[in-house]
Design a protein around this motif. Structure first.
Motif, PDB file in Angstrom:
ATOM      1  N   ALA A 167       1.110  -0.925   0.005  1.00 43.42           N
ATOM      2  CA  ALA A 167      -0.347   0.050   0.355  1.00 43.42           C
ATOM      3  C   ALA A 167       0.913   1.066   0.070  1.00 43.42           C
ATOM      4  CB  ALA A 167      -1.039  -0.217   0.751  1.00 43.42           C
ATOM      5  N   VAL A 168       1.596   1.131   0.741  1.00 44.47           N
ATOM      6  CA  VAL A 168       2.837   2.147   0.741  1.00 44.47           C
ATOM      7  C   VAL A 168       3.314   2.568  -0.555  1.00 44.47           C
ATOM      8  CG1 VAL A 168       5.050   3.633   1.574  1.00 44.47           C
ATOM      9  CG2 VAL A 168       3.459   1.964   3.109  1.00 44.47           C
ATOM     10  N   ALA A 169       3.661   2.008  -1.024  1.00 45.01           N
ATOM     11  CA  ALA A 169       4.594   1.428  -2.665  1.00 45.01           C
ATOM     12  C   ALA A 169       3.454   2.697  -3.950  1.00 45.01           C
ATOM     13  CB  ALA A 169       5.064   0.378  -2.802  1.00 45.01           C
ATOM     14  N   MET A 170       2.393   1.465  -3.448  1.00 40.47           N
ATOM     15  CA  MET A 170       1.579   2.276  -4.158  1.00 40.47           C
ATOM     16  C   MET A 170       0.705   3.286  -4.004  1.00 40.47           C
ATOM     17  SD  MET A 170       0.389   0.116  -6.493  1.00 40.47           S
ATOM     18  CE  MET A 170      -0.867   0.713  -7.037  1.00 40.47           C
ATOM     19  N   ASN A 171       1.142   4.247  -3.040  1.00 36.38           N
ATOM     20  CA  ASN A 171       0.573   4.966  -2.665  1.00 36.38           C
ATOM     21  C   ASN A 171       1.898   5.993  -3.806  1.00 36.38           C
ATOM     22  OD1 ASN A 171      -1.609   4.791  -1.197  1.00 36.38           O
ATOM     23  ND2 ASN A 171      -1.187   5.571   0.508  1.00 36.38           N
ATOM     24  N   ALA A 172       2.606   6.111  -3.134  1.00 30.91           N
ATOM     25  CA  ALA A 172       4.827   6.076  -3.816  1.00 30.91           C
ATOM     26  C   ALA A 172       4.075   6.503  -5.596  1.00 30.91           C
ATOM     27  CB  ALA A 172       5.669   5.660  -3.437  1.00 30.91           C
ATOM     28  N   ALA A 173       3.646   5.537  -6.428  1.00 32.64           N
ATOM     29  CA  ALA A 173       3.406   5.243  -7.478  1.00 32.64           C
ATOM     30  C   ALA A 173       2.210   6.330  -7.899  1.00 32.64           C
ATOM     31  CB  ALA A 173       3.003   3.916  -7.625  1.00 32.64           C
ATOM     32  N   ARG A 174       1.168   6.129  -6.930  1.00 38.48           N
ATOM     33  CA  ARG A 174      -0.001   7.319  -7.319  1.00 38.48           C
ATOM     34  C   ARG A 174       0.539   8.567  -7.754  1.00 38.48           C
ATOM     35  NH1 ARG A 174      -3.650   7.740  -2.423  1.00 38.48           N
ATOM     36  NH2 ARG A 174      -2.052   9.312  -1.968  1.00 38.48           N
ATOM     37  N   THR A 175       1.283   9.087  -6.770  1.00 39.32           N
ATOM     38  CA  THR A 175       1.461  10.685  -6.045  1.00 39.32           C
ATOM     39  C   THR A 175       2.579  10.331  -7.764  1.00 39.32           C
ATOM     40  OG1 THR A 175       1.361  10.073  -4.037  1.00 39.32           O
ATOM     41  CG2 THR A 175       3.218  12.278  -4.765  1.00 39.32           C
ATOM     42  N   SER A 176       3.467  10.066  -7.841  1.00 37.45           N
ATOM     43  CA  SER A 176       4.310  10.227  -9.348  1.00 37.45           C
ATOM     44  C   SER A 176       3.254  10.248 -10.618  1.00 37.45           C
ATOM     45  CB  SER A 176       5.209   9.005  -8.986  1.00 37.45           C
ATOM     46  OG  SER A 176       6.295   9.183  -8.604  1.00 37.45           O
ATOM     47  N   ALA A 177       2.196   9.045 -10.833  1.00 40.07           N
ATOM     48  CA  ALA A 177       1.296   9.313 -11.773  1.00 40.07           C
ATOM     49  C   ALA A 177       0.819   9.968 -11.904  1.00 40.07           C
ATOM     50  CB  ALA A 177       0.408   7.727 -11.756  1.00 40.07           C
ATOM     51  N   GLY A 178       0.427  10.667 -10.262  1.00 38.73           N
ATOM     52  CA  GLY A 178      -0.611  11.946 -10.846  1.00 38.73           C
ATOM     53  C   GLY A 178       0.191  13.072 -10.614  1.00 38.73           C
ATOM     54  N   GLN A 179       1.469  13.370 -10.667  1.00 38.06           N
ATOM     55  CA  GLN A 179       2.126  14.650 -10.673  1.00 38.06           C
ATOM     56  C   GLN A 179       2.296  14.725 -12.115  1.00 38.06           C
ATOM     57  OE1 GLN A 179       5.563  14.272  -8.137  1.00 38.06           O
ATOM     58  NE2 GLN A 179       4.307  15.620  -6.021  1.00 38.06           N
ATOM     59  N   LEU A 180       2.465  13.447 -12.893  1.00 35.01           N
ATOM     60  CA  LEU A 180       2.851  13.445 -14.423  1.00 35.01           C
ATOM     61  C   LEU A 180       1.984  13.277 -15.396  1.00 35.01           C
ATOM     62  CD1 LEU A 180       5.467  10.395 -14.944  1.00 35.01           C
ATOM     63  CD2 LEU A 180       5.892  12.635 -15.467  1.00 35.01           C
ATOM     64  N   SER A 181       0.377  13.087 -14.987  1.00 30.18           N
ATOM     65  CA  SER A 181      -0.611  13.434 -16.154  1.00 30.18           C
ATOM     66  C   SER A 181      -0.543  14.751 -15.374  1.00 30.18           C
ATOM     67  CB  SER A 181      -1.380  12.569 -15.377  1.00 30.18           C
ATOM     68  OG  SER A 181      -1.679  12.298 -13.901  1.00 30.18           O
ATOM     69  N   GLY A 182      -0.899  15.200 -14.586  1.00 34.18           N
ATOM     70  CA  GLY A 182      -1.448  16.813 -14.166  1.00 34.18           C
ATOM     71  C   GLY A 182      -0.555  17.585 -14.420  1.00 34.18           C
ATOM     72  N   THR A 183       1.053  17.030 -14.943  1.00 35.47           N
ATOM     73  CA  THR A 183       1.986  17.946 -15.172  1.00 35.47           C
ATOM     74  C   THR A 183       1.352  18.454 -16.751  1.00 35.47           C
ATOM     75  OG1 THR A 183       3.676  17.782 -14.091  1.00 35.47           O
ATOM     76  CG2 THR A 183       4.500  18.614 -15.534  1.00 35.47           C
ATOM     77  N   ALA A 184       1.761  17.418 -17.490  1.00 37.25           N
ATOM     78  CA  ALA A 184       0.640  17.626 -18.411  1.00 37.25           C
ATOM     79  C   ALA A 184      -0.562  17.603 -19.372  1.00 37.25           C
ATOM     80  CB  ALA A 184       1.277  15.471 -19.671  1.00 37.25           C
ATOM     81  N   LEU A 185      -0.802  17.712 -17.654  1.00 38.95           N
ATOM     82  CA  LEU A 185      -2.220  18.704 -18.041  1.00 38.95           C
ATOM     83  C   LEU A 185      -2.334  19.790 -18.466  1.00 38.95           C
ATOM     84  CD1 LEU A 185      -5.120  15.576 -17.329  1.00 38.95           C
ATOM     85  CD2 LEU A 185      -5.524  17.482 -19.371  1.00 38.95           C
ATOM     86  N   GLY A 186      -1.967  20.805 -17.307  1.00 34.99           N
ATOM     87  CA  GLY A 186      -1.961  21.473 -17.206  1.00 34.99           C
ATOM     88  C   GLY A 186      -1.747  22.940 -17.696  1.00 34.99           C
ATOM     89  N   GLY A 187      -0.915  22.341 -18.931  1.00 36.94           N
ATOM     90  CA  GLY A 187      -0.895  23.604 -19.845  1.00 36.94           C
ATOM     91  C   GLY A 187      -1.292  22.885 -21.319  1.00 36.94           C
ATOM     92  N   PHE A 188      -1.462  22.322 -21.151  1.00 33.38           N
ATOM     93  CA  PHE A 188      -2.516  22.178 -22.387  1.00 33.38           C
ATOM     94  C   PHE A 188      -3.855  22.459 -22.197  1.00 33.38           C
ATOM     95  CE2 PHE A 188      -6.267  19.054 -23.875  1.00 33.38           C
ATOM     96  CZ  PHE A 188      -5.955  19.503 -24.912  1.00 33.38           C
TER      97      PHE A 188
END
Length: 443
Positions: A167-188
């Motif tokens: 669960a701890v590891a999946m939460n870390a993956a979740r944070t990274s995935a959210g940051q990557l997708s959000g960063t890509a979406l923000g400018g668009f």
């Protein structure tokens, strides 16, 4: 450190601190994490919420620049989130230990949604200014200061002990995935319209709120017949708890030092790549590969956590970083630097999983919120000071020398980690609940 602390409670010692009624009601064996309905609901809601937050963090400076043309005011708005989170961190941890944690999480999602709605309406009416943006940023920072320790403290009640590392590891993956997708979406999304990224943030928090409503979080036992202490005394109690447990002290030092020096290293590498004429597109690929490496490392972390002893895993990660970080001096291609970034980012999640699992399972439930507050503040300070340190190194030294200085700092922490008797006696995470903190002694 006593032998009893390393292997289990001493004879006649008090029972393990976290075997409360609420924990006994929780099953110690459960289906695979992917089949845990409540964790799945929480995880899904938060990956969307994280994407909304990251989208907003990209859109904030773009909006301020569009409204005022001032880079300084852009920095003020973005910095307000981190400053508010740091200032609120310790009180938030104490409040999380007082209040029902599910209600704290629901409240944070609701308040952030309302704040984002207010900003969307102000943009629609053409009345948005920097002052309103700062207020919204502060609200976001305070809510994150409350939400993060509430979620972390709830994790051992939501999943079985054996599932906590995953669960701890999946939460870390979740944070990274959210940051990557959000960063890509923000400018668009900002290119579609100034209010569009903030409208997306509203939807993200509403989705996370609804997901949380259906999460069944086991209740906590009522406090044993004493009124809550003064908030300041509760904060000090949490600080004392972390300081008085050698293993907690050492693991906090490991995480904070790694965050500090790697944040500095990251900025130095970006500046060095720019000085060497690496195209901005390749620098963007470097940053993306860093995030991708973190996601893959988070997915591999539970396996590494099971296969390696805590000491070998933590020390091994530090030694690998010590060997890898100086290689940036010899790499001139942005794509090759991206590969190096991905390899470097792949390693820390395994050590973080082991450290976080121990911290959660060892800490009594009534102190877990304050533990999260302490970790949030120390980690936030390291993340804030790291880029400042990197900028100072870039100004004071040539690029390669700045890289090697960061690598040398990481090597020093590696030596301290390797020589730590406290880490050598680090127990497996599954033993953490069996340890009695009263048997812990300063080395």
């Amino acid at each position: 450190m006593s032998g009893a602390a390393a292997g289990g409670p001493a004879a006649g010692s008090a029972p393990a601190p976290d075997r409360s009624a609420g924990d006994r009601d929780r099953p110690s064996v459960a289906p695979r994490l992917g089949r845990n309905r409540d964790y799945r609901l929480l995880w899904t809601g938060q990956v969307v919420s994280e994407a909304g937050f990251s989208t907003t963090m990209i859109a904030f400076p773009l909006l301020v620049l569009a409204l005022t043309g001032s880079a300084a005011q852009s920095g003020l708005v973005v910095g307000a989130v981190a400053i508010a989170q740091l200032v609120a961190g310790l009180p938030a941890g104490a409040l999380v230990d007082r209040w029902p944690r599910k209600l704290v999480m629901l409240g944070c999602e609701a308040v952030q949604a309302v704040a984002a709605v207010g900003l969307v309406l102000a943009l629609w009416w053409g009345t948005a200014g920097v002052g309103l943006l700062v207020v919204v940023a502060v609200v976001m920072g305070v809510c994150r200061a409350l939400f993060e320790p509430a979620e972390e403290a709830s994790l051992p009640r939501l999943v079985a002990d054996a599932q906590v590392p995953a669960a701890v590891a999946m939460n870390a993956a979740r944070t990274s995935a959210g940051q990557l997708s959000g960063t890509a979406l923000g400018g668009f999304l900002f290119a579609l319209g100034r209010l569009v990224p903030f409208a997306f943030d509203v939807l993200a928090h509403v989705f996370a709120f609804v997901s949380l409503v259906f999460v069944r979080l086991p209740g906590r036992p009522a406090p044993a017949g004493r009124a809550p202490a003064h908030l300041g005394r509760e904060i000090l109690e949490g600080l004392r708890w972390v300081w008085q447990q050698p293993r907690l002290r050492v693991t906090v030092f490991c995480v904070v030092s790694l965050n500090l020096f790697f944040s500095a290293y990251y900025l130095v590498i970006i500046v060095l790549a720019n000085e060497r004429g690496v195209p901005s597109g390749e620098i963007g690929v470097m940053a993306a590969m860093l995030g991708a490496g973190g996601i893959l490392g988070s997915l591999a972390a539970p396996y590494l956590h099971r296969k390696l002893s805590p000491y070998l895993l933590i020390a091994g990660v530090f030694w690998a970083l010590t060997l890898l970080t100086p290689l940036a001096v010899f790499v001139h291609s942005g794509y090759l630097m991206g590969v190096l970034f991905a390899v470097i980012a792949f390693l820390p999640p395994a050590a973080n999983t082991t450290i976080s699992t121990y911290q959660l399972l060892f800490t009594p439930d009534h102190l877990r919120g304050r533990l999260g507050g302490v970790l949030g503040v120390t980690g936030g300070l390291a993340a804030a000071l790291g880029p400042a340190l990197g900028g100072w190194l870039v100004d004071a030294l040539p690029g390669p020398a700045a890289v090697l200085t960061c690598a040398a700092a990481i090597a020093l922490v590696t030596l301290l980690t390797t020589c730590s008797g406290t880490l050598r006696g680090f127990p497996a995470a599954t033993q953490a609940r069996e340890l009695d903190p009263a048997t812990e002694r300063n080395p």
